[in-house]
Design a protein around this motif. Structure first.
Motif, PDB file in Angstrom:
ATOM      1  N   TYR A 169       0.852  -1.194   0.000  1.00 21.96           N
ATOM      2  CA  TYR A 169       0.000   0.000   0.000  1.00 21.96           C
ATOM      3  C   TYR A 169       0.886   1.241   0.000  1.00 21.96           C
ATOM      4  N   TRP A 170       0.567   2.201  -0.834  1.00 23.21           N
ATOM      5  CA  TRP A 170       1.408   3.380  -1.051  1.00 23.21           C
ATOM      6  C   TRP A 170       1.763   4.121   0.243  1.00 23.21           C
ATOM      7  N   ALA A 171       0.890   4.110   1.256  1.00 24.60           N
ATOM      8  CA  ALA A 171       1.126   4.870   2.488  1.00 24.60           C
ATOM      9  C   ALA A 171       2.251   4.293   3.339  1.00 24.60           C
ATOM     10  N   GLU A 172       2.777   3.143   2.976  1.00 26.12           N
ATOM     11  CA  GLU A 172       3.948   2.613   3.687  1.00 26.12           C
ATOM     12  C   GLU A 172       5.211   3.382   3.318  1.00 26.12           C
ATOM     13  N   ALA A 173       5.154   4.149   2.226  1.00 31.17           N
ATOM     14  CA  ALA A 173       6.303   4.959   1.801  1.00 31.17           C
ATOM     15  C   ALA A 173       6.363   6.253   2.608  1.00 31.17           C
ATOM     16  N   GLU A 174       7.538   6.861   2.631  1.00 34.26           N
ATOM     17  CA  GLU A 174       7.759   8.081   3.422  1.00 34.26           C
ATOM     18  C   GLU A 174       6.762   9.188   3.110  1.00 34.26           C
ATOM     19  N   ASP A 175       6.444   9.379   1.848  1.00 33.74           N
ATOM     20  CA  ASP A 175       5.537  10.475   1.495  1.00 33.74           C
ATOM     21  C   ASP A 175       4.084  10.182   1.857  1.00 33.74           C
ATOM     22  N   GLY A 176       3.808   8.981   2.356  1.00 34.65           N
ATOM     23  CA  GLY A 176       2.473   8.629   2.822  1.00 34.65           C
ATOM     24  C   GLY A 176       2.440   8.475   4.335  1.00 34.65           C
ATOM     25  N   GLY A 177       3.543   8.841   4.991  1.00 32.73           N
ATOM     26  CA  GLY A 177       3.625   8.729   6.440  1.00 32.73           C
ATOM     27  C   GLY A 177       4.339   7.476   6.918  1.00 32.73           C
ATOM     28  N   GLY A 178       4.740   6.614   5.987  1.00 34.63           N
ATOM     29  CA  GLY A 178       5.437   5.378   6.348  1.00 34.63           C
ATOM     30  C   GLY A 178       6.941   5.550   6.396  1.00 34.63           C
ATOM     31  N   THR A 179       7.645   4.440   6.304  1.00 38.62           N
ATOM     32  CA  THR A 179       9.104   4.463   6.460  1.00 38.62           C
ATOM     33  C   THR A 179       9.889   4.080   5.216  1.00 38.62           C
ATOM     34  N   VAL A 180       9.241   3.489   4.226  1.00 39.52           N
ATOM     35  CA  VAL A 180       9.961   3.028   3.034  1.00 39.52           C
ATOM     36  C   VAL A 180      10.418   4.236   2.213  1.00 39.52           C
TER      37      VAL A 180
END
Length: 107
Positions: A22-33
């Motif tokens: 899921y895209w929100a796992e990336a940094e720009d979605g609040g995640g860390t990837v």
């Protein structure tokens, strides 16, 4: 062989499958990837760069599969990477692809 040892000597899962999340796992979605390590799959999903190809290999994987490997973003890796367990069906399929012997699942 411990999970840490088996996985740091293997890396087959990182060079066998598309790693979608899921895209929100990336940094720009609040995640860390790290965003730079991802590719857009669709409006809701990304994958680790390098894994969306006929010969997948995650851009975060360092080293030689089956010998000695490391993940450059281990602490920031996405959920699919965290879910692969030593000796699981997915693990065994990846190891077989590289001619590596099967591992006993961790209890």
């Amino acid at each position: 062989m411990s999970v840490i040892s088996a996985c740091t000597e293997c890396g087959a899962c990182c060079a066998s499958f598309r790693v979608s999340f899921y895209w929100a796992e990336a940094e720009d979605g609040g995640g860390t990837v790290p965003v730079a390590m991802t590719e857009k799959v669709d409006s809701f999903h990304r994958c680790m760069r390098g894994t969306w190809s006929a010969a997948p290999r995650c851009a975060a994987l360092q080293g030689e599969v089956g010998r000695e490997v490391a993940c450059r973003i281990y602490a920031q890796r996405p959920s699919p990477c965290r879910e692969v367990a030593q000796g699981s069906v997915q693990c065994q399929r990846a190891r077989a692809r590289y001619g590596l012997p099967a591992l006993v699942p961790e209890p």
